[in-house]
Design a protein around this motif. Sequence first.
Motif, short mmCIF file in Angstrom:
data_model
loop_
_atom_site.label_atom_id
_atom_site.label_comp_id
_atom_site.label_asym_id
_atom_site.label_seq_id
_atom_site.Cartn_x
_atom_site.Cartn_y
_atom_site.Cartn_z
N PRO A 90 0.18 13.97 6.97
CA PRO A 90 -0.29 14.10 5.58
C PRO A 90 -0.51 15.55 5.14
O PRO A 90 -0.29 15.88 3.97
CB PRO A 90 -1.60 13.32 5.57
CG PRO A 90 -1.48 12.36 6.69
CD PRO A 90 -0.66 13.05 7.74
N THR A 108 0.84 -1.19 0.00
CA THR A 108 0.00 0.00 0.00
C THR A 108 0.88 1.23 0.00
O THR A 108 1.82 1.34 0.79
CB THR A 108 -0.93 0.03 1.23
OG1 THR A 108 -1.77 -1.13 1.19
CG2 THR A 108 -1.80 1.26 1.24
N THR A 109 0.58 2.16 -0.89
CA THR A 109 1.23 3.46 -0.95
C THR A 109 0.24 4.48 -0.42
O THR A 109 -0.91 4.52 -0.86
CB THR A 109 1.63 3.80 -2.39
OG1 THR A 109 2.52 2.80 -2.88
CG2 THR A 109 2.30 5.16 -2.47
N TYR A 110 0.70 5.31 0.52
CA TYR A 110 -0.16 6.35 1.10
C TYR A 110 0.21 7.69 0.48
O TYR A 110 1.38 8.06 0.43
CB TYR A 110 -0.01 6.38 2.62
CG TYR A 110 -0.48 5.10 3.25
CD1 TYR A 110 -1.83 4.90 3.52
CD2 TYR A 110 0.41 4.06 3.52
CE1 TYR A 110 -2.27 3.70 4.08
CE2 TYR A 110 -0.03 2.87 4.08
CZ TYR A 110 -1.36 2.70 4.35
OH TYR A 110 -1.80 1.52 4.88
N ALA A 129 -1.03 11.92 -0.17
CA ALA A 129 -1.83 13.08 0.22
C ALA A 129 -1.83 14.03 -0.96
O ALA A 129 -0.80 14.30 -1.56
CB ALA A 129 -1.25 13.76 1.46
N VAL A 175 -3.29 2.03 -3.58
CA VAL A 175 -3.07 3.42 -3.23
C VAL A 175 -4.19 3.87 -2.31
O VAL A 175 -5.37 3.65 -2.61
CB VAL A 175 -3.03 4.32 -4.49
CG1 VAL A 175 -2.99 5.80 -4.11
CG2 VAL A 175 -1.84 3.97 -5.35
N THR A 176 -3.81 4.46 -1.19
CA THR A 176 -4.77 5.12 -0.31
C THR A 176 -4.41 6.60 -0.35
O THR A 176 -3.30 6.98 0.01
CB THR A 176 -4.69 4.59 1.13
OG1 THR A 176 -5.06 3.21 1.10
CG2 THR A 176 -5.63 5.34 2.04
N MET A 177 -5.36 7.40 -0.85
CA MET A 177 -5.11 8.83 -1.02
C MET A 177 -6.04 9.65 -0.14
O MET A 177 -7.25 9.48 -0.19
CB MET A 177 -5.30 9.25 -2.48
CG MET A 177 -5.08 10.74 -2.70
SD MET A 177 -5.07 11.27 -4.44
CE MET A 177 -6.72 10.85 -4.97
N LEU A 178 -5.44 10.54 0.64
CA LEU A 178 -6.19 11.53 1.39
C LEU A 178 -6.23 12.79 0.54
O LEU A 178 -5.18 13.35 0.20
CB LEU A 178 -5.50 11.83 2.73
CG LEU A 178 -5.32 10.64 3.66
CD1 LEU A 178 -4.44 11.02 4.83
CD2 LEU A 178 -6.67 10.14 4.14
N LYS A 228 3.57 11.14 -2.26
CA LYS A 228 3.66 10.09 -1.25
C LYS A 228 3.95 10.69 0.12
O LYS A 228 4.76 11.60 0.25
CB LYS A 228 4.76 9.09 -1.61
CG LYS A 228 4.46 8.29 -2.84
CD LYS A 228 5.60 7.36 -3.18
CE LYS A 228 5.32 6.68 -4.51
NZ LYS A 228 6.49 6.01 -5.03
N HIS A 247 -9.37 4.74 -2.07
CA HIS A 247 -8.60 3.49 -2.05
C HIS A 247 -8.72 2.90 -3.46
O HIS A 247 -9.82 2.74 -3.97
CB HIS A 247 -9.18 2.49 -1.05
CG HIS A 247 -9.22 3.01 0.35
ND1 HIS A 247 -8.12 3.09 1.16
CD2 HIS A 247 -10.25 3.49 1.09
CE1 HIS A 247 -8.46 3.57 2.32
NE2 HIS A 247 -9.75 3.83 2.31
N VAL A 281 -11.42 10.28 0.81
CA VAL A 281 -10.37 9.27 0.95
C VAL A 281 -10.62 8.26 -0.16
O VAL A 281 -11.73 7.74 -0.30
CB VAL A 281 -10.41 8.58 2.33
CG1 VAL A 281 -9.34 7.50 2.41
CG2 VAL A 281 -10.24 9.59 3.45
#
Length: 147
Positions: free
Chosen positions: A41, A4-6, A8, A75-78, A34, A67, A65
């Motif tokens: 974030p 998983t890549t986080y 923002a 990818v989980t993006m805020l 990233k 996913h 958010v």
Amino acid sequence: MNLTTYVAAALLLRGERLLIAQRDTLLWEFPGGKIETGEDPRDTVRRELQEELGLQVEVGPVFDVIHYAYPQRTVTMLLYLCALPGEQSPRCLDGPVDVKWVTPDRLEPEKFLAADRPLIAAIQKKPQQFMTKAAVLWRDYRSREEV
């Protein structure tokens, strides 16, 4: 093994337009990057927009958010609502090859990174609802800051 890549990113509005950035893949995205280990974030959004576009942004509340599972990673993006104080203009410094301000009706989901496409499609389908949500979130965020 699926890593998983986080990430923002900034949902940066100026009037009725939002800022999008194009990568060398020629696909568009919301500017950001990233999240580094131990990094807040919000600081990621500030750092990435400064490094890549030369912008000093005010980071507000989380708008969404996202996913998304790519074959090699998730990818989980805020996605943070952001404001751009003053009359700053984005410049492509490091990363994006182009940036532009667009109205929601000019977004083309197929020209965005796969992770962004569902949100882009939703914005395009109901642009007024999108703008209202952004305005309400920003107003509520500001009112909590003043307390």
